[in-house]
Design a protein around this motif. Structure first.
Motif, PDB file in Angstrom:
ATOM      1  N   TRP A  50      -1.240 -55.095 -53.914  1.00  0.00           N
ATOM      2  CA  TRP A  50      -2.394 -55.741 -53.285  1.00  0.00           C
ATOM      3  C   TRP A  50      -2.485 -55.399 -51.796  1.00  0.00           C
ATOM      4  O   TRP A  50      -3.570 -55.223 -51.257  1.00  0.00           O
ATOM      5  N   LEU A  51      -1.313 -55.287 -51.140  1.00  0.00           N
ATOM      6  CA  LEU A  51      -1.290 -55.005 -49.711  1.00  0.00           C
ATOM      7  C   LEU A  51      -1.610 -53.549 -49.393  1.00  0.00           C
ATOM      8  O   LEU A  51      -2.098 -53.249 -48.298  1.00  0.00           O
ATOM      9  N   GLN A  52      -1.338 -52.657 -50.337  1.00  0.00           N
ATOM     10  CA  GLN A  52      -1.454 -51.222 -50.056  1.00  0.00           C
ATOM     11  C   GLN A  52      -2.823 -50.816 -49.516  1.00  0.00           C
ATOM     12  O   GLN A  52      -2.905 -50.154 -48.473  1.00  0.00           O
ATOM     13  N   PRO A  53      -3.945 -51.186 -50.165  1.00  0.00           N
ATOM     14  CA  PRO A  53      -5.241 -50.787 -49.603  1.00  0.00           C
ATOM     15  C   PRO A  53      -5.596 -51.533 -48.314  1.00  0.00           C
ATOM     16  O   PRO A  53      -6.356 -51.029 -47.489  1.00  0.00           O
ATOM     17  N   ILE A  54      -5.035 -52.742 -48.129  1.00  0.00           N
ATOM     18  CA  ILE A  54      -5.301 -53.519 -46.915  1.00  0.00           C
ATOM     19  C   ILE A  54      -4.587 -52.891 -45.722  1.00  0.00           C
ATOM     20  O   ILE A  54      -5.158 -52.747 -44.638  1.00  0.00           O
ATOM     21  N   VAL A  55      -3.327 -52.513 -45.942  1.00  0.00           N
ATOM     22  CA  VAL A  55      -2.523 -51.927 -44.867  1.00  0.00           C
ATOM     23  C   VAL A  55      -3.045 -50.546 -44.492  1.00  0.00           C
ATOM     24  O   VAL A  55      -3.165 -50.207 -43.306  1.00  0.00           O
ATOM     25  N   GLY A  56      -3.381 -49.745 -45.514  1.00  0.00           N
ATOM     26  CA  GLY A  56      -3.887 -48.405 -45.254  1.00  0.00           C
ATOM     27  C   GLY A  56      -2.872 -47.568 -44.506  1.00  0.00           C
ATOM     28  O   GLY A  56      -1.730 -47.427 -44.911  1.00  0.00           O
ATOM     29  N   GLY A  57      -3.276 -47.029 -43.376  1.00  0.00           N
ATOM     30  CA  GLY A  57      -2.378 -46.183 -42.582  1.00  0.00           C
ATOM     31  C   GLY A  57      -1.711 -46.922 -41.454  1.00  0.00           C
ATOM     32  O   GLY A  57      -1.299 -46.301 -40.469  1.00  0.00           O
ATOM     33  N   PHE A  58      -1.604 -48.253 -41.579  1.00  0.00           N
ATOM     34  CA  PHE A  58      -0.989 -49.059 -40.517  1.00  0.00           C
ATOM     35  C   PHE A  58       0.228 -49.814 -41.076  1.00  0.00           C
ATOM     36  O   PHE A  58       0.127 -51.000 -41.408  1.00  0.00           O
ATOM     37  N   PRO A  59       1.356 -49.129 -41.207  1.00  0.00           N
ATOM     38  CA  PRO A  59       2.552 -49.774 -41.755  1.00  0.00           C
ATOM     39  C   PRO A  59       3.071 -50.925 -40.893  1.00  0.00           C
ATOM     40  O   PRO A  59       3.914 -51.694 -41.334  1.00  0.00           O
ATOM     41  N   SER A  60       2.553 -51.035 -39.663  1.00  0.00           N
ATOM     42  CA  SER A  60       2.973 -52.142 -38.802  1.00  0.00           C
ATOM     43  C   SER A  60       2.635 -53.499 -39.415  1.00  0.00           C
ATOM     44  O   SER A  60       3.266 -54.504 -39.073  1.00  0.00           O
ATOM     45  N   VAL A  61       1.653 -53.519 -40.323  1.00  0.00           N
ATOM     46  CA  VAL A  61       1.295 -54.777 -40.993  1.00  0.00           C
ATOM     47  C   VAL A  61       2.484 -55.311 -41.781  1.00  0.00           C
ATOM     48  O   VAL A  61       2.748 -56.516 -41.809  1.00  0.00           O
ATOM     49  N   TYR A  62       3.228 -54.408 -42.428  1.00  0.00           N
ATOM     50  CA  TYR A  62       4.426 -54.830 -43.172  1.00  0.00           C
ATOM     51  C   TYR A  62       5.450 -55.447 -42.215  1.00  0.00           C
ATOM     52  O   TYR A  62       6.097 -56.438 -42.553  1.00  0.00           O
ATOM     53  N   ALA A  63       5.588 -54.829 -41.033  1.00  0.00           N
ATOM     54  CA  ALA A  63       6.537 -55.350 -40.041  1.00  0.00           C
ATOM     55  C   ALA A  63       6.116 -56.729 -39.557  1.00  0.00           C
ATOM     56  O   ALA A  63       6.956 -57.614 -39.365  1.00  0.00           O
ATOM     57  N   ILE A  64       4.813 -56.935 -39.360  1.00  0.00           N
ATOM     58  CA  ILE A  64       4.312 -58.234 -38.904  1.00  0.00           C
ATOM     59  C   ILE A  64       4.583 -59.311 -39.948  1.00  0.00           C
ATOM     60  O   ILE A  64       5.017 -60.422 -39.621  1.00  0.00           O
ATOM     61  N   ILE A  65       4.343 -58.979 -41.222  1.00  0.00           N
ATOM     62  CA  ILE A  65       4.603 -59.940 -42.301  1.00  0.00           C
ATOM     63  C   ILE A  65       6.087 -60.270 -42.368  1.00  0.00           C
ATOM     64  O   ILE A  65       6.480 -61.429 -42.505  1.00  0.00           O
ATOM     65  N   ALA A  66       6.925 -59.233 -42.273  1.00  0.00           N
ATOM     66  CA  ALA A  66       8.373 -59.447 -42.324  1.00  0.00           C
ATOM     67  C   ALA A  66       8.839 -60.315 -41.165  1.00  0.00           C
ATOM     68  O   ALA A  66       9.658 -61.224 -41.346  1.00  0.00           O
ATOM     69  N   PHE A  67       8.309 -60.051 -39.967  1.00  0.00           N
ATOM     70  CA  PHE A  67       8.707 -60.855 -38.806  1.00  0.00           C
ATOM     71  C   PHE A  67       8.254 -62.301 -38.955  1.00  0.00           C
ATOM     72  O   PHE A  67       8.991 -63.226 -38.603  1.00  0.00           O
ATOM     73  N   PHE A  68       7.048 -62.502 -39.459  1.00  0.00           N
ATOM     74  CA  PHE A  68       6.555 -63.861 -39.683  1.00  0.00           C
ATOM     75  C   PHE A  68       7.484 -64.620 -40.629  1.00  0.00           C
ATOM     76  O   PHE A  68       7.812 -65.787 -40.388  1.00  0.00           O
ATOM     77  N   LEU A  69       7.931 -63.954 -41.698  1.00  0.00           N
ATOM     78  CA  LEU A  69       8.850 -64.597 -42.641  1.00  0.00           C
ATOM     79  C   LEU A  69      10.176 -64.931 -41.971  1.00  0.00           C
ATOM     80  O   LEU A  69      10.698 -66.038 -42.118  1.00  0.00           O
ATOM     81  N   LEU A  70      10.727 -63.970 -41.240  1.00  0.00           N
ATOM     82  CA  LEU A  70      12.018 -64.184 -40.579  1.00  0.00           C
ATOM     83  C   LEU A  70      11.941 -65.316 -39.562  1.00  0.00           C
ATOM     84  O   LEU A  70      12.821 -66.188 -39.513  1.00  0.00           O
ATOM     85  N   TYR A  71      10.898 -65.316 -38.748  1.00  0.00           N
ATOM     86  CA  TYR A  71      10.768 -66.346 -37.712  1.00  0.00           C
ATOM     87  C   TYR A  71      10.518 -67.722 -38.337  1.00  0.00           C
ATOM     88  O   TYR A  71      11.127 -68.706 -37.914  1.00  0.00           O
ATOM     89  N   SER A  72       9.625 -67.799 -39.320  1.00  0.00           N
ATOM     90  CA  SER A  72       9.337 -69.090 -39.959  1.00  0.00           C
ATOM     91  C   SER A  72      10.566 -69.625 -40.680  1.00  0.00           C
ATOM     92  O   SER A  72      10.828 -70.837 -40.675  1.00  0.00           O
TER      93      SER A  72
END
Length: 326
Positions: A50-72
């Protein structure tokens, strides 16, 4: 820094955010696209699809999601440790330790199935710890069971955390068969709906039931990482002894919550041994319980220099591993 997070200051939540961003800056500078592993569940696969077409060529989105999980996870787990009075006084050292220890290994700074289910498991541990004075224990146990069941849809070996429910019930509450059955029913319920959907949609041919694989976990890490593991182990063991020294001074419910932490850690260490895929990312399940012991090691020493040196030594390894080791 340990002195700052020793205080129960509400501004430390914001400082924890800044601290996490500085520690985890490499995950934003060099974002990684998560790869599906053999043992990953269908919900995690569906999420990445589901995330693949949303992220497109911006893999930083995965990093933002991962950081949000880690911080929360760091903030919520720290709050629970304070609310349950597991330590001598409220502090932010558990959250600090979680962000610090997960920064030591690059695999723990990317979006993965185990990272996602850490959120479920923190919630499960908190609800199990609160069963002693729960007005509706059967409802809580049913919800706890559902949380474990859903976790297996992201990462099937997390089913091992059923042991946390079994041992937790034996520790927290007097034996009542109905409560045990309700917990089991909660675990089964998500599978009931999934299998019903598979049957109604006639998806039997394409459905593969995930399984266990008893293996000896292997992972490729640098010598720097192995030294970092040793430092974490030594600090964690020191924290364990500090916890033992203060154990009898605590309320009985706090002691029961600590017992659940011990069981949590044992199961988390065991899980990679029933994993068919040998990657270090699955060991992140240990980061939650380990962070409490690290927090104790930073809090209890009478000599302030000891936790200060340990903290900055780990920070130095974070910098070395992320910037200078390839």
């Amino acid at each position: 820094m340990t002195g700052t997070f020793k205080a129960n200051n509400p501004y430390n939540t914001f400082l924890l955010l800044i601290y996490g961003i500085l520690l985890k800056l490499p995950m934003f500078l060099h974002p990684k696209v998560p790869q599906v592993q053999q043992i990953d569940g269908f919900l995690y696969r569906a999420l990445l699809k589901w995330l693949q077409p949303i992220v497109g060529g911006f893999p930083s989105v995965y990093a933002i999601i991962a950081f949000f999980l880690l911080y929360s996870q760091a903030v919520s787990f720290n709050k629970l440790v304070n609310d349950l009075k597991l330590m001598q006084k409220p502090n932010y050292l558990t959250g600090m330790s979680y962000l610090l220890v997960t920064s030591l290994f690059t695999e723990w700074n990317m979006l993965s199935a185990p990272l996602i289910i850490n959120t479920f498991l923190i919630w499960v541990w908190a609800r199990m710890s609160g069963l002693h004075n729960d007005a509706n224990p059967k409802t809580s146990l049913f919800n706890i069971g559902i949380a474990i069941g859903l976790s297996t849809f992201f990462y099937f070996p997390s089913l091992a955390f059923v042991a946390l429910i079994i041992v937790g019930l034996a520790i927290i509450r007097p034996f009542k068969l109905s409560e045990w059955l309700i917990g089991l029913l909660g675990i089964i319920t998500p599978y009931y709906f999934v299998l019903a959907w598979v049957f109604l949609m006639d998806k039997w041919k394409g459905y593969q039931f995930p399984g266990f694989a008893l293996t000896s976990p292997k992972f490729n890490q640098t010598n720097w990482s192995y030294i970092a593991i040793i430092i974490v182990l030594v600090t964690g063991i020191a924290g364990f002894f500090y916890v033992q020294q203060n154990f009898r001074r605590q309320l009985i419910q706090a002691r029961k919550s600590w017992n659940l932490i011990f069981i949590y850690l044992i199961v988390a260490v065991f899980v990679p041994f029933i994993n068919a895929t040998h990657t270090f990312e699955y060991w992140i399940l240990c980061a939650v319980p380990v962070s409490v012991f690290l927090g104790a090691a930073f809090l209890y020493p009478t000599k302030k220099m000891i936790p200060l040196v340990l903290h900055w030594l780990m920070v130095a390894f974070v910098i070395a591993i992320n910037y200078f080791v390839h």
